[in-house]
Write a protein that holds these residues in place. Structure first.
Motif, PDB file in Angstrom:
ATOM      1  N   PRO A   1       0.804  -1.226   0.000  1.00  9.51           N
ATOM      2  CA  PRO A   1       0.000   0.000   0.000  1.00  9.51           C
ATOM      3  C   PRO A   1       0.838   1.277   0.000  1.00  9.51           C
ATOM      4  O   PRO A   1       0.490   2.256  -0.675  1.00  9.51           O
ATOM      5  N   LEU A   2       1.947   1.278   0.757  1.00 14.18           N
ATOM      6  CA  LEU A   2       2.756   2.487   0.830  1.00 14.18           C
ATOM      7  C   LEU A   2       3.512   2.732  -0.468  1.00 14.18           C
ATOM      8  O   LEU A   2       3.598   3.870  -0.946  1.00 14.18           O
ATOM      9  N   VAL A   3       4.058   1.674  -1.069  1.00 15.61           N
ATOM     10  CA  VAL A   3       4.713   1.843  -2.371  1.00 15.61           C
ATOM     11  C   VAL A   3       3.698   2.340  -3.399  1.00 15.61           C
ATOM     12  O   VAL A   3       3.990   3.211  -4.231  1.00 15.61           O
ATOM     13  N   GLY A   4       2.475   1.796  -3.344  1.00 12.40           N
ATOM     14  CA  GLY A   4       1.428   2.263  -4.240  1.00 12.40           C
ATOM     15  C   GLY A   4       1.081   3.724  -4.008  1.00 12.40           C
ATOM     16  O   GLY A   4       0.836   4.479  -4.958  1.00 12.40           O
TER      17      GLY A   4
ATOM     18  N   ALA B   1      10.150   4.331 -10.353  1.00 14.81           N
ATOM     19  CA  ALA B   1      10.740   3.348  -9.439  1.00 14.81           C
ATOM     20  C   ALA B   1       9.663   2.635  -8.629  1.00 14.81           C
ATOM     21  O   ALA B   1       9.712   1.403  -8.462  1.00 14.81           O
ATOM     22  N   ALA B   2       8.674   3.370  -8.120  1.00 15.71           N
ATOM     23  CA  ALA B   2       7.613   2.752  -7.322  1.00 15.71           C
ATOM     24  C   ALA B   2       6.809   1.766  -8.157  1.00 15.71           C
ATOM     25  O   ALA B   2       6.455   0.672  -7.685  1.00 15.71           O
ATOM     26  N   VAL B   3       6.523   2.119  -9.396  1.00 15.61           N
ATOM     27  CA  VAL B   3       5.804   1.205 -10.290  1.00 15.61           C
ATOM     28  C   VAL B   3       6.640  -0.047 -10.540  1.00 15.61           C
ATOM     29  O   VAL B   3       6.117  -1.173 -10.542  1.00 15.61           O
ATOM     30  N   ALA B   4       7.943   0.109 -10.741  1.00 12.46           N
ATOM     31  CA  ALA B   4       8.815  -1.050 -10.965  1.00 12.46           C
ATOM     32  C   ALA B   4       8.834  -1.961  -9.742  1.00 12.46           C
ATOM     33  O   ALA B   4       8.860  -3.194  -9.875  1.00 12.46           O
ATOM     34  N   VAL B   5       8.811  -1.379  -8.544  1.00  8.99           N
ATOM     35  CA  VAL B   5       8.790  -2.185  -7.323  1.00  8.99           C
ATOM     36  C   VAL B   5       7.491  -2.978  -7.244  1.00  8.99           C
ATOM     37  O   VAL B   5       7.488  -4.177  -6.914  1.00  8.99           O
ATOM     38  N   LEU B   6       6.367  -2.345  -7.566  1.00  8.39           N
ATOM     39  CA  LEU B   6       5.091  -3.075  -7.576  1.00  8.39           C
ATOM     40  C   LEU B   6       5.132  -4.211  -8.586  1.00  8.39           C
ATOM     41  O   LEU B   6       4.624  -5.311  -8.339  1.00  8.39           O
ATOM     42  N   GLY B   7       5.755  -3.963  -9.725  1.00 12.39           N
ATOM     43  CA  GLY B   7       5.864  -4.998 -10.745  1.00 12.39           C
ATOM     44  C   GLY B   7       6.780  -6.142 -10.363  1.00 12.39           C
ATOM     45  O   GLY B   7       6.715  -7.223 -10.956  1.00 12.39           O
ATOM     46  N   ALA B   8       7.648  -5.904  -9.368  1.00 11.97           N
ATOM     47  CA  ALA B   8       8.585  -6.939  -8.920  1.00 11.97           C
ATOM     48  C   ALA B   8       8.048  -7.744  -7.748  1.00 11.97           C
ATOM     49  O   ALA B   8       8.733  -8.645  -7.256  1.00 11.97           O
ATOM     50  N   CYS B   9       6.835  -7.446  -7.283  1.00 14.32           N
ATOM     51  CA  CYS B   9       6.261  -8.169  -6.137  1.00 14.32           C
ATOM     52  C   CYS B   9       6.033  -9.636  -6.487  1.00 14.32           C
ATOM     53  O   CYS B   9       5.657  -9.974  -7.621  1.00 14.32           O
ATOM     54  N   GLU B  10       6.253 -10.492  -5.506  1.00  7.15           N
ATOM     55  CA  GLU B  10       6.124 -11.934  -5.723  1.00  7.15           C
ATOM     56  C   GLU B  10       5.217 -12.543  -4.658  1.00  7.15           C
ATOM     57  O   GLU B  10       4.859 -11.902  -3.669  1.00  7.15           O
ATOM     58  N   GLY B  11       4.873 -13.796  -4.851  1.00  8.23           N
ATOM     59  CA  GLY B  11       4.110 -14.555  -3.863  1.00  8.23           C
ATOM     60  C   GLY B  11       2.767 -13.927  -3.556  1.00  8.23           C
ATOM     61  O   GLY B  11       2.029 -13.486  -4.455  1.00  8.23           O
ATOM     62  N   GLY B  12       2.454 -13.854  -2.270  1.00 12.95           N
ATOM     63  CA  GLY B  12       1.160 -13.350  -1.849  1.00 12.95           C
ATOM     64  C   GLY B  12       0.948 -11.872  -2.102  1.00 12.95           C
ATOM     65  O   GLY B  12      -0.187 -11.389  -1.973  1.00 12.95           O
ATOM     66  N   ARG B  13       2.000 -11.162  -2.483  1.00 16.90           N
ATOM     67  CA  ARG B  13       1.869  -9.737  -2.741  1.00 16.90           C
ATOM     68  C   ARG B  13       1.414  -9.428  -4.166  1.00 16.90           C
ATOM     69  O   ARG B  13       1.022  -8.292  -4.458  1.00 16.90           O
ATOM     70  N   ARG B  14       1.481 -10.423  -5.044  1.00 12.44           N
ATOM     71  CA  ARG B  14       1.216 -10.146  -6.453  1.00 12.44           C
ATOM     72  C   ARG B  14      -0.199  -9.625  -6.679  1.00 12.44           C
ATOM     73  O   ARG B  14      -0.404  -8.675  -7.448  1.00 12.44           O
TER      74      ARG B  14
END
Length: 334
Positions: free
Chosen positions: A257-260, A285-298
């Motif tokens: 949520p905070l990165v978003g 950068a924040a969008v790239a971090v969201l795109g790199a989320c894995e597992g239950g965060r996807r």
């Protein structure tokens, strides 16, 4: 380099005073003899202090510089070496001004000689160097005063910023000068987050500050572009970019949520609309971090990106959001 003995010795101090005076004369267009003498002192180990280094760099870059941008271009090889030597020898140095000089060194008007190439290499090495850590003190280039964000965070979170591990983590974050980090950078960040201090809380509080920081006039330090509007200046933008990627290694519900929130705030203009971004580098950068989320965060990352896709009007950033959405929507392990 020659060696004149310990930096605290009287002869070294006198040579530093001479170099400072010569540098001032060259800034004012002094004769060839002063340039030659300054060049000789630039090659010596004189034990420069942080304050002296700051003086030399401030003469060359910024609103109080003693030389105009075109004058700096004409005297670059005469004025920069001693300022660079002082930055290399001092405990701390003004990273923002060294970064500005490094950008100036790429100007076609300076040419491509060996001496200039050597200066560029030295500046690159300096900008990669992590700061010397003094317990209980945050290095002055971290959360610097070239924008409103740095001083606000120093005032609000002084206890966190001087805690064990804070300077090491933030110093590493400030080295991230591109949208995506290397694997080595990620490994180092993860190791620093695993310290015994309050690093995870520090990341959270500073990112909350980014998400709430109004767009404002920041000092660019680039020749001919003295001010611009942004969420943060160059060095603090790099630091915040590093915080975003560091957050990815924190196992907490607030991360996505905070990165978003940072992506939304930085990726939209004043009033939350329009094609301009408050900070295109931070939004990307924040969008790239969201795109790199894995597992239950996807799944949650995909929801955040979907909301961004319906709000952001900047075309270039919209393309990054589409790519990030595709990444988190892809089957695991693809």
């Amino acid at each position: 380099m020659g060696n004149t003995g310990p930096g605290s010795a009287p002869d070294a101090r006198k040579r530093r005073e001479t170099a400072l005076a010569l540098h001032l004369r060259v800034c004012r267009g002094a004769e060839h003899e002063a340039v030659a003498a300054l060049a000789e002192l630039s090659g010596r180990e004189l034990g420069w202090t942080t304050a002296e280094s700051d003086v030399l760099l401030a003469r060359l870059v910024g609103k109080d510089a003693l030389v105009a941008p075109h004058e700096l271009q004409g005297a670059f090889l005469a004025l920069v070496p001693v300022a660079l030597a002082a930055a290399e020898q001092a405990e701390e140095f003004d990273r923002a001004r060294v970064g500005s000089l490094r950008r100036s060194a790429d100007s076609p008007s300076l040419g491509r000689g060996d001496e200039l190439a050597a200066l560029r290499d030295r500046m690159d090495a300096l900008l990669r160097r992590e700061p010397a850590i003094v317990p209980g003190r945050l290095p002055h280039h971290l959360l610097d005063g070239l924008d409103a964000y740095g001083p606000a965070m120093r005032a609000a979170h002084g206890d966190l910023l001087t805690g064990p591990g804070a300077a090491l983590l933030l110093g590493h974050c400030a080295l991230l000068d591109r949208t995506r980090p290397t694997r080595a950078w990620r490994r180092r960040a993860a190791a620093l987050l695993a310290g015994a201090g309050r690093e995870e809380e520090l990341v959270r509080r500073l990112l909350e500050g980014v998400a709430a920081q109004p767009e404002h006039r920041v000092s660019d330090l680039a020749p001919l572009v003295m001010v611009r509007r942004d969420v943060a200046g160059d060095t603090n933008t790099s630091l915040a970019r590093g915080l975003l990627w560091s957050a990815l290694d924190i196992d907490a519900d607030w991360v996505v949520p905070l990165v978003g929130a940072v992506a939304l705030h930085a990726g939209t203009g004043a009033g939350g609309s329009g094609t301009a971004c408050r900070s295109r580098p931070l939004a990307t950068a924040a969008v790239a971090v969201l795109g790199a989320c894995e597992g239950g965060r996807r799944e949650e990352a995909a929801r955040r990106l979907g909301r961004l896709a319906g709000t952001v009007r900047n075309r270039a950033l919209a393309k990054e959001i589409a790519r990030a959405l595709e990444a988190v929507a892809a089957p695991a392990g693809r």
